[in-house]
Design an enzyme around this catalytic site. Sequence first.
Site, PDB file in Angstrom:
ATOM      1  N   ARG A   4      57.574 -39.382 -39.144  1.00  0.00           N
ATOM      2  CA  ARG A   4      57.185 -38.746 -37.887  1.00  0.00           C
ATOM      3  C   ARG A   4      56.583 -37.365 -38.101  1.00  0.00           C
ATOM      4  NH1 ARG A   4      60.324 -38.820 -32.035  1.00  0.00           N
ATOM      5  NH2 ARG A   4      58.884 -37.412 -31.000  1.00  0.00           N
ATOM      6  N   LYS A  28      51.356 -43.275 -31.949  1.00  0.00           N
ATOM      7  CA  LYS A  28      52.610 -42.518 -31.856  1.00  0.00           C
ATOM      8  C   LYS A  28      53.801 -43.457 -31.706  1.00  0.00           C
ATOM      9  CE  LYS A  28      54.784 -38.486 -29.867  1.00  0.00           C
ATOM     10  NZ  LYS A  28      54.609 -37.269 -29.049  1.00  0.00           N
ATOM     11  N   LYS A  70      60.730 -35.725 -27.708  1.00  0.00           N
ATOM     12  CA  LYS A  70      60.935 -34.343 -28.114  1.00  0.00           C
ATOM     13  C   LYS A  70      60.923 -33.460 -26.875  1.00  0.00           C
ATOM     14  CE  LYS A  70      59.217 -33.886 -32.855  1.00  0.00           C
ATOM     15  NZ  LYS A  70      58.213 -33.195 -33.689  1.00  0.00           N
ATOM     16  N   HIS A  88      47.633 -24.878 -26.547  1.00  0.00           N
ATOM     17  CA  HIS A  88      48.213 -25.620 -27.665  1.00  0.00           C
ATOM     18  C   HIS A  88      47.134 -26.409 -28.418  1.00  0.00           C
ATOM     19  CE1 HIS A  88      51.179 -27.816 -29.981  1.00  0.00           C
ATOM     20  NE2 HIS A  88      50.663 -28.966 -29.561  1.00  0.00           N
ATOM     21  N   ASN A 127      52.750 -33.790 -36.913  1.00  0.00           N
ATOM     22  CA  ASN A 127      52.660 -32.337 -36.917  1.00  0.00           C
ATOM     23  C   ASN A 127      51.401 -31.831 -37.619  1.00  0.00           C
ATOM     24  OD1 ASN A 127      55.174 -31.992 -35.604  1.00  0.00           O
ATOM     25  ND2 ASN A 127      56.244 -32.293 -37.538  1.00  0.00           N
ATOM     26  N   HIS A 185      49.936 -28.537 -36.679  1.00  0.00           N
ATOM     27  CA  HIS A 185      50.915 -27.840 -35.842  1.00  0.00           C
ATOM     28  C   HIS A 185      51.616 -26.693 -36.560  1.00  0.00           C
ATOM     29  CE1 HIS A 185      50.143 -31.193 -33.257  1.00  0.00           C
ATOM     30  NE2 HIS A 185      51.021 -30.801 -32.358  1.00  0.00           N
ATOM     31  N   HIS A 208      51.274 -23.616 -34.367  1.00  0.00           N
ATOM     32  CA  HIS A 208      52.393 -22.935 -33.720  1.00  0.00           C
ATOM     33  C   HIS A 208      52.455 -21.461 -34.129  1.00  0.00           C
ATOM     34  CE1 HIS A 208      54.906 -26.826 -32.885  1.00  0.00           C
ATOM     35  NE2 HIS A 208      53.854 -26.706 -32.106  1.00  0.00           N
ATOM     36  N   GLU A 244      44.718 -32.813 -29.535  1.00  0.00           N
ATOM     37  CA  GLU A 244      45.705 -33.809 -29.961  1.00  0.00           C
ATOM     38  C   GLU A 244      45.058 -35.171 -30.210  1.00  0.00           C
ATOM     39  OE1 GLU A 244      48.726 -33.558 -30.887  1.00  0.00           O
ATOM     40  OE2 GLU A 244      49.507 -31.688 -30.044  1.00  0.00           O
ATOM     41  N   ARG A 252      75.554 -33.875 -20.208  1.00  0.00           N
ATOM     42  CA  ARG A 252      75.342 -34.437 -21.551  1.00  0.00           C
ATOM     43  C   ARG A 252      74.310 -35.565 -21.568  1.00  0.00           C
ATOM     44  NH1 ARG A 252      81.003 -33.557 -21.401  1.00  0.00           N
ATOM     45  NH2 ARG A 252      81.629 -31.817 -22.745  1.00  0.00           N
ATOM     46  N   GLU A 278      62.563 -37.777 -36.659  1.00  0.00           N
ATOM     47  CA  GLU A 278      61.714 -37.006 -37.571  1.00  0.00           C
ATOM     48  C   GLU A 278      62.411 -36.678 -38.894  1.00  0.00           C
ATOM     49  OE1 GLU A 278      59.138 -32.924 -37.568  1.00  0.00           O
ATOM     50  OE2 GLU A 278      59.243 -33.991 -35.662  1.00  0.00           O
TER      51      GLU A 278
END
Length: 349
Positions: free
Chosen positions: A234, A220, A142, A258, A238, A241, A245, A184, A120, A230
């Site tokens: 935040r 960031k 993330k 990417h 993206n 993205h 994606h 990026e 955990r 997010e």
Amino acid sequence: MKKLTVNVQDKYDILIDKGLINNAGDLVKTVLPGKRIMLVSDTNVYPIYGEQVKHSLENAGFQVFTYVFTAGESSKKTSVVIDIVEQMAENQMTRSDGVVALGGGVCGDMAGFASAIFLRGVKFVQIPTSLLAQVDSSVGGKTAVDLPQGKNLCGAFHQPSLVIIDTNVLDTLSPHFFSDGMGEVIKYGCIRSEELFDRLEKENAKDFIEDVIYRCLDIKRVIVENDEKEMGERALLNFGHTCGHAIEKLWSFENITHGQAVGIGMIMAARSGENIGKTEIGTADRISKLLKKYGLPTTDSHSISEIVDAMSADKKRTSTGIKLVLLSKIGEGFVYPVLDEEISNVFGV
């Protein structure tokens, strides 16, 4: 040495300097109290830096186990993460032990996810070796793997305990992967810093790369501190993205990086913003020109309608549509909710 502190619930430092990888063991020891470490890397990075980092960790008193996976996005899947955590269990690692991610974004995402779910949650340290990971994915917590239905659909928020950025490792990057990271970098200029964008236009990023990394991560850092999970701001990160994606998915996460996909996605988002009167005219062309300067593509062989259709599985969807990130102009991004029935119109299909 440059240093940033990310002030989330469990705050952590980002260290940026040449040669930091040589001191990896002593640096990791400041944040990991246990005796065992799972060092996760890939078949591209481990042969270059793996033994060096392993010996540094051992010299600092750690017992080190290694997990080296086949390099590439195709390895970023649940079965590999389960294999990592099973090996952690076999080696009797405890909650005071931890994980070190040595590699690019794929490595950091998987090692971070493994550390999030083992017992955990155990601590992990990021040692990013690609430009993309150094300016973006190593910071913010993330962690995720891809599913057949889409990118990063299975994951968790799990902040690192330390990020060690050695800019010397960029010397071993091929031009292809340096360009990948620049996708990026350009994103950060687009959403929050026209000054950075201007400098990227006028100069060569390689000539001031430590400043580039620091500026991107500082942007960031502020956004993550304001919105760790997010729920609002935040989402700005993206930009490009949502479409990017979808493009990666259409290519089955192969044959396109990417950063390349995000670059194309940024142009699509900027053009859609111009089409609906939300973005300053000429913004998309300016982004396109900068992407070309750093060796990134500006179009994809898939049609816009195919890309829009592939966006249906994006994790940023809401029950009624999608949260698209647009620009009012370079340096000023904002979140623009789009209803399902409006998506085709926004993208002009």
